[in-house]
Design an enzyme around this catalytic site. Structure first.
Site, PDB file in Angstrom:
ATOM      1  N   ASP A  43      18.481   7.139  63.538  1.00 49.37           N
ATOM      2  CA  ASP A  43      17.251   7.685  62.982  1.00 49.37           C
ATOM      3  C   ASP A  43      16.041   6.804  63.303  1.00 49.37           C
ATOM      4  O   ASP A  43      15.820   5.785  62.647  1.00 49.37           O
ATOM      5  CB  ASP A  43      17.457   7.788  61.457  1.00 49.37           C
ATOM      6  CG  ASP A  43      16.231   8.272  60.744  1.00 49.37           C
ATOM      7  OD1 ASP A  43      16.205   8.227  59.501  1.00 49.37           O
ATOM      8  OD2 ASP A  43      15.275   8.697  61.424  1.00 49.37           O
ATOM      9  N   ASP A  45      10.752  11.107  66.035  1.00 46.97           N
ATOM     10  CA  ASP A  45      11.695  10.923  64.937  1.00 46.97           C
ATOM     11  C   ASP A  45      13.007  11.662  65.152  1.00 46.97           C
ATOM     12  O   ASP A  45      13.109  12.867  64.883  1.00 46.97           O
ATOM     13  CB  ASP A  45      11.020  11.404  63.640  1.00 46.97           C
ATOM     14  CG  ASP A  45      11.880  11.156  62.433  1.00 46.97           C
ATOM     15  OD1 ASP A  45      11.440  11.513  61.325  1.00 46.97           O
ATOM     16  OD2 ASP A  45      12.992  10.615  62.591  1.00 46.97           O
TER      17      ASP A  45
HETATM   18  O1  LIG Z   1      12.558   9.750  57.203  1.00 56.68           O
HETATM   19  C1  LIG Z   1      12.526  10.125  58.324  1.00 56.68           C
HETATM   20  C2  LIG Z   1      13.757  10.294  59.140  1.00 56.68           C
HETATM   21  N1  LIG Z   1      14.913  10.155  58.313  1.00 56.68           N
HETATM   22  C3  LIG Z   1      15.276  11.373  57.576  1.00 56.68           C
HETATM   23  C4  LIG Z   1      16.614  11.124  56.928  1.00 56.68           C
HETATM   24  C5  LIG Z   1      17.017  12.322  56.161  1.00 56.68           C
HETATM   25  C6  LIG Z   1      16.372  12.855  55.079  1.00 56.68           C
HETATM   26  N2  LIG Z   1      17.079  13.926  54.614  1.00 56.68           N
HETATM   27  C7  LIG Z   1      18.179  14.097  55.390  1.00 56.68           C
HETATM   28  C8  LIG Z   1      19.205  15.043  55.339  1.00 56.68           C
HETATM   29  C9  LIG Z   1      20.214  14.980  56.291  1.00 56.68           C
HETATM   30  C10 LIG Z   1      20.188  13.995  57.272  1.00 56.68           C
HETATM   31  C11 LIG Z   1      19.160  13.051  57.333  1.00 56.68           C
HETATM   32  C12 LIG Z   1      18.167  13.111  56.375  1.00 56.68           C
HETATM   33  N3  LIG Z   1      11.401  10.462  59.003  1.00 56.68           N
HETATM   34  C13 LIG Z   1      10.178  10.396  58.429  1.00 56.68           C
HETATM   35  S1  LIG Z   1       8.953   9.453  59.116  1.00 56.68           S
HETATM   36  C14 LIG Z   1       7.813   9.869  57.923  1.00 56.68           C
HETATM   37  C15 LIG Z   1       8.368  10.718  57.019  1.00 56.68           C
HETATM   38  C16 LIG Z   1       7.604  11.231  55.929  1.00 56.68           C
HETATM   39  C17 LIG Z   1       6.793  10.373  55.228  1.00 56.68           C
HETATM   40  C18 LIG Z   1       6.035  10.859  54.196  1.00 56.68           C
HETATM   41  C19 LIG Z   1       6.062  12.218  53.848  1.00 56.68           C
HETATM   42  C20 LIG Z   1       6.889  13.067  54.564  1.00 56.68           C
HETATM   43  C21 LIG Z   1       7.686  12.588  55.596  1.00 56.68           C
HETATM   44  C22 LIG Z   1       9.737  11.010  57.302  1.00 56.68           C
HETATM   45  C23 LIG Z   1      10.607  11.887  56.531  1.00 56.68           C
HETATM   46  O2  LIG Z   1      10.655  11.782  55.327  1.00 56.68           O
HETATM   47  N4  LIG Z   1      11.363  12.738  57.265  1.00 56.68           N
HETATM   48  C24 LIG Z   1      12.331  13.565  56.610  1.00 56.68           C
HETATM   49  C25 LIG Z   1      11.786  14.944  56.362  1.00 56.68           C
HETATM   50  C26 LIG Z   1      12.674  15.947  56.024  1.00 56.68           C
HETATM   51  C27 LIG Z   1      12.205  17.223  55.777  1.00 56.68           C
HETATM   52  C28 LIG Z   1      10.836  17.502  55.859  1.00 56.68           C
HETATM   53  C29 LIG Z   1       9.949  16.495  56.217  1.00 56.68           C
HETATM   54  C30 LIG Z   1      10.428  15.211  56.484  1.00 56.68           C
END
Ligand SMILES: O=C(CNCCc1c[nH]c2ccccc12)Nc1scc(-c2ccccc2)c1C(=O)NCc1ccccc1
Length: 332
Positions: A36, A221
């Site tokens: 990730d 991402d």
């Molecule tokens: O966290 C990650 C990647 N890992 C996800 C792990 C994961 C989280 N549920 C999971 C479920 C299954 C597998 C992996 C994961 N990317 C980033 S960078 C900035 C933001 C962010 C910061 C502030 C506000 C919003 C986003 C995110 C984010 O929250 N993405 C998830 C998401 C999911 C849905 C919609 C939007 C963003």
């Protein structure tokens, strides 16, 4: 040293996430983890969790590893933008992936995960490939596997070759000329926020004929399934889709699954990358529904643009952590 490991979709119908086999401990315990670039914690389902929170996932049991050492007094807790969360304590142990081994890798053992992780039955945890400044372990934050491995790699790079409904590859320490065509276009990364943030040079709905040269700052991402972009870009795209609506009940843009969809083109420098319509016809909103959820969604609630898997699988992507760090995009 170099390494290479598969990135396997967790679901054969649509690419919700990709997992990669790793081993932890002695004797080795094999887990399938989500690599990730959007976060920087290496955390795993573990023997410290209440059994009702584990639904088929493999768990890491530090008590069965002769090389596991508890990191006294250290804890971690992470919340993602979709509201999912996990927390627990920390061990160091031997971590291996794709032929690479890191001794004394911080392995964050979960004591508690939110429902969305419990229901992701094919994901045993995450391997953060973001910048280590984002790591949530306290009182001393820990290094990512890549930061620990970097000194021994032939080159301080890793690449992502994600594929639509097929297994792709993560390579570490080298750039495989056979995985892309033409040249790699590099653009600078701003590492301060801790994400792989770069500026796209613009977009076009459909082929790149009507390209709009407008800078879009976003995160590359691998850990987020979809693409989240500014509302102006989204309305320009979905205006071309019969029956598309931004549905409050489904939480995003949906459209009739049999609607004709344009492709979506984004710019990296002078280069143009096209996301095929098939990647944007992401999934039926519920099993067998004739209404489909879009692979392009609005970033207005997130406050940050995210180029997730739907975009990354349209290219070969180089995450180059030399100084200053940069990201490279190539056709494949
Ligand atoms: O966290 C990650 C990647 N890992 C996800 C792990 C994961 C989280 N549920 C999971 C479920 C299954 C597998 C992996 C994961 N990317 C980033 S960078 C900035 C933001 C962010 C910061 C502030 C506000 C919003 C986003 C995110 C984010 O929250 N993405 C998830 C998401 C999911 C849905 C919609 C939007 C963003």
């Amino acid at each position: 040293a170099t390494g290479s490991a598969p990135a396997v979709p967790i679901d054969e119908r649509f690419d919700i996430a990709y997992v990669t086999p790793v081993t932890i401990g002695t004797p080795p315990q094999t887990l399938m983890l989500d690599f990730d670039t959007g976060s920087s914690d290496l955390w795993v389902f573990s023997s410290h969790m209440p059994p009702f929170q584990v639904r088929g996932q493999e768990i890491y049991t530090p008590d069965e590893s002769s090389t596991a050492r508890l990191l006294e007094g250290h804890t971690w807790s992470i919340m993602y933008g979709d509201g999912s969360a996990s927390r627990g304590n920390v061990y160091v142990d031997t971590f291996a992936v794709g032929g690479l081994t890191v001794l004394n890798q911080a392995v964050q053992t979960a004591q508690q995960v939110s429902a969305s992780f419990t229901s992701a039955t094919n994901i045993d945890g995450l391997v953060g490939l973001g910048f280590s400044t984002l790591n949530t372990v306290r009182p001393e934050s820990q290094l990512t596997f890549f930061d620990n491995a970097k000194a021994s790699l032939d080159n301080p790079v890793f690449t992502a070759d994600l594929k639509y409904m097929a297994a792709g590859t993560y390579d570490f320490g080298f750039i495989d000329r056979a995985k892309y065509t033409g040249e790699i276009t590099y653009v600078p990364i701003d590492p301060d926020p801790g994400y792989w943030i770069f500026t796209s040079s613009g977009y076009a709905v459909g082929a790149s004929s009507n390209f709009s040269a407008t800078p879009i700052i976003g995160i590359a991402d691998t850990g987020t399934s979809l693409v989240y972009l500014p509302t102006a870009v989204l309305t320009a795209y979905y205006r071309q889709v019969q029956g598309a609506t931004n549905s409050r009940s489904y939480g995003g843009y949906v459209f009739p699954c049999d609607s004709a969809l344009p492709s979506f083109t984004f710019g990296v420098g002078e280069e143009r990358f096209t996301i095929p319509a098939s990647y944007i016809r992401y999934a039926p909103v519920t099993e067998g529904s004739a209404t489909c959820f879009g692979g392009l969604q609005s970033s207005s609630e997130l406050g940050i643009n995210i180029w997730g898997d739907v975009a990354l699988k349209a290219a070969f992507v180089v995450f180059d952590s030399r100084s200053p760090p940069r990201i490279g995009w190539a056709k494949k």
